[in-house]
Enzyme design. Structure first.
Site, PDB file in Angstrom:
ATOM      1  N   LYS A   1       2.002 -30.814 -16.709  1.00 20.84           N
ATOM      2  CA  LYS A   1       2.364 -29.357 -16.739  1.00 20.84           C
ATOM      3  C   LYS A   1       4.286 -29.701 -15.683  1.00 20.84           C
ATOM      4  CE  LYS A   1       1.413 -26.221 -13.495  1.00 20.84           C
ATOM      5  NZ  LYS A   1       2.520 -25.872 -12.302  1.00 20.84           N
ATOM      6  N   ASN A   2       3.141 -30.176 -14.366  1.00 14.52           N
ATOM      7  CA  ASN A   2       4.685 -30.341 -14.381  1.00 14.52           C
ATOM      8  C   ASN A   2       5.640 -31.446 -14.576  1.00 14.52           C
ATOM      9  OD1 ASN A   2       4.114 -28.182 -12.233  1.00 14.52           O
ATOM     10  ND2 ASN A   2       3.824 -29.996 -11.263  1.00 14.52           N
TER      11      ASN A   2
ATOM     12  N   CYS B   1       6.245 -16.657  -2.604  1.00 12.52           N
ATOM     13  CA  CYS B   1       4.957 -17.730  -3.589  1.00 12.52           C
ATOM     14  C   CYS B   1       3.607 -17.801  -2.817  1.00 12.52           C
ATOM     15  CB  CYS B   1       5.471 -19.089  -4.211  1.00 12.52           C
ATOM     16  SG  CYS B   1       4.381 -20.175  -4.606  1.00 12.52           S
TER      17      CYS B   1
ATOM     18  N   ARG C   1       9.403 -21.736  -0.191  1.00 10.02           N
ATOM     19  CA  ARG C   1       9.648 -22.526  -0.664  1.00 10.02           C
ATOM     20  C   ARG C   1      11.200 -22.491  -1.031  1.00 10.02           C
ATOM     21  NH1 ARG C   1       5.338 -23.060  -5.514  1.00 10.02           N
ATOM     22  NH2 ARG C   1       6.660 -25.156  -5.597  1.00 10.02           N
TER      23      ARG C   1
ATOM     24  N   ASP D   1      -1.480 -31.143  -4.382  1.00  8.21           N
ATOM     25  CA  ASP D   1      -2.092 -29.978  -5.166  1.00  8.21           C
ATOM     26  C   ASP D   1      -3.584 -30.403  -5.183  1.00  8.21           C
ATOM     27  OD1 ASP D   1       0.136 -28.298  -5.911  1.00  8.21           O
ATOM     28  OD2 ASP D   1       1.232 -30.025  -7.726  1.00  8.21           O
TER      29      ASP D   1
ATOM     30  N   ARG E   1      -2.499 -20.878 -15.503  1.00  6.61           N
ATOM     31  CA  ARG E   1      -1.220 -21.300 -15.489  1.00  6.61           C
ATOM     32  C   ARG E   1      -0.972 -23.180 -15.411  1.00  6.61           C
ATOM     33  NH1 ARG E   1       1.410 -20.017 -10.575  1.00  6.61           N
ATOM     34  NH2 ARG E   1       2.757 -21.354 -11.264  1.00  6.61           N
TER      35      ARG E   1
END
Ligand code: EPU
Length: 422
Positions: free
Chosen positions: A22-23, A117, A122, A308, A400
């Protein structure tokens, strides 16, 4: 709202494949704003964040569709609109990746600052610093980044911040510099595999970039970029989560699409904790017959241990023998999962940006709430090792970033089901 029930206590065993990252896919999709011509992306996971980025790009004149084979086709058909609205940006921080391409191609931009967030502050100050160094005139007005200017000019810059390099910041500056006049040097650029993948795409589109994968990127601006075809790298965080689930349950799990070069911080940590880890090509196998041992983990920019995977690692360590210290150096407040793990019987003491995990706990299933994407994944890992049933609410956070996660875990023998909360 969807919730998930995990019945713990089963050893995970078998083989699964990680989806596309995804990233990596999100900034690559944003690069379509730069292209004169269509882009075809393979291995893009079907996830909420990808759909949100498609919506954002549609609002900016990019046609995005998935073909029957699952490829994502993107083509910029209008360059008139250059507003990234708050209503979309508040749901996904990665929307900020359109800023660099818009500044490079549209000159006049209006991009909402992203929404709040759960993992902490951020800021986007480094994104703005970098773009301003290239000559963009950008101001913050009413929650939006507004401005633009003439064609950007290459420049030298240091992009490090208080917590090291910035991943989407580097992506934004790269996507602006590829069309600037002259040479740009980014020092303290992020080296994450996702940034490397973006570089590969930009090079396919005609960009001149040297130093890919290193903290110094040298970009020579070109006059225009074409479309291209690309297969997105596999998701190292999803792969890592599946490997941790295997290790935490004392299992034997092989993950395809787990690239050793992207995951060696995790692999070495798992080995230090007593798991056997082997790798061949793009496949990693973890076996953990005995109870794991405690290990200290510090998150750092790539090639350090990824933030992560911090929450999932912590969930794993609640059952390991001994005391582990988990230190978070990227997002010092990223500890929302601690309270929920404690509800399941974990003994964790938070001290500043670290958490002291007293292991050897037998977690017990409990109702818990997901607070963000990786915290949800940690609760799933905890649920898999806990005795009894764990019911996780607000599972949309998990959706997500993890494609078909229940199917994958079920294939490994997990008892897991999704249901609608009444
Ligand atoms: N930072 C600044 N100023 C900036 C930008 C960042 O001080 O202008 C700080 C951040 O506050 C943080 C550190 O620098 O302390 C690193 O942040 P970074 O900019 O690298 O994070 P990001 O680009 O916003 C991406 C991932 C995150 C991942 C981080 C760190 C995407 C879409 N997101 O975020 O992924 O945690 O890098 O590796 O690529 C996730 O997938 O769950 C996720 C949060």
């Amino acid at each position: 709202m969807d919730a998930m029930e995990v019945t713990g206590g089963r050893r995970l065993e078998g083989r699964v494949r990680a989806s596309g990252a995804k990233n990596a896919a999100l900034p690559i999709m944003a690069a379509s704003i730069l292209a004169d011509g269509p882009m075809r992306l393979r291995n893009v996971p079907d996830l909420m964040d990808i759909r949100t980025m498609a919506r954002l790009l549609a609002a900016l004149g990019v046609k995005v569709e998935r073909d029957a084979g699952g490829d994502l086709l993107l083509e910029c058909t209008s360059r008139r609109k250059s507003e990234a609205p708050y209503r979309i940006m508040r749901t996904m921080r990665a929307g900020i990746c359109v800023l660099g391409p818009l500044v490079a191609r549209r000159r006049k931009v209006k991009v909402s600052l992203p929404g709040g967030c759960a993992i902490g502050d951020r800021p986007v100050d480094l994104h703005l610093k970098g773009l301003r160094t290239l000559g963009a005139k950008l101001e913050i007005e009413h929650g939006y980044i507004v401005g633009g200017g003439r064609r950007l000019r290459g420049a030298e810059m240091y992009l490090g911040g208080p917590f090291g390099s910035t991943v989407t910041g580097t992506a934004n500056i790269l996507m602006a510099a590829v069309l600037a006049r002259g040479v740009t040097v980014i020092d303290c650029a992020a080296c994450e595999p996702e940034v490397q993948d973006l570089c590969r795409v930009l090079i396919k589109m005609g960009a001149q970039i040297q130093g890919v994968g290193s903290p110094r990127l040298v970009i020579e601006g070109v006059e225009g970029l074409t479309g291209c075809e690309h297969s997105v790298i596999p998701d190292r965080i999803e792969a890592g989560t599946l490997l941790l689930a295997g290790a935490a349950t004392g299992g034997d799990v092989t993950v395809e699409g787990a690239r050793w070069n992207d995951l060696f911080a995790l692999v070495h940590t798992l080995r230090e904790a007593g798991a056997a880890v082997e790798h061949f090509d793009d496949t990693i196998r973890v076996r953990a017959r005995r109870r794991l041992k405690s290990v200290d983990v510090t998150t750092l920019p790539f090639p350090g241990f990824p933030t992560d995977l911090q929450a999932q690692m912590m969930a794993t360590l609640t059952a390991a023998d001994g005391i582990s210290v988990v230190t978070e150096k990227i997002f010092p407040d990223r500890f929302m999962h601690v309270a929920e793990l404690t509800r399941m019987g974990a003994r964790i003491r938070k001290e500043g940006n670290a958490a002291v995990v007293h292991g050897a706990r037998r977690l017990s299933g409990a109702p818990v709430m997901a607070s963000d994407l990786r915290a949800s994944a940690a609760l799933v890992v905890a649920g898999l090792v806990a005795q009894g049933k764990t019911n996780i609410t607000r599972i949309y956070h998990l959706d997500r970033g993890y494609e078909k996660i229940e199917q994958k875990l079920r294939r490994l023998g997990a008892k897991i089901r999704r249901y609608r909360e009444s």
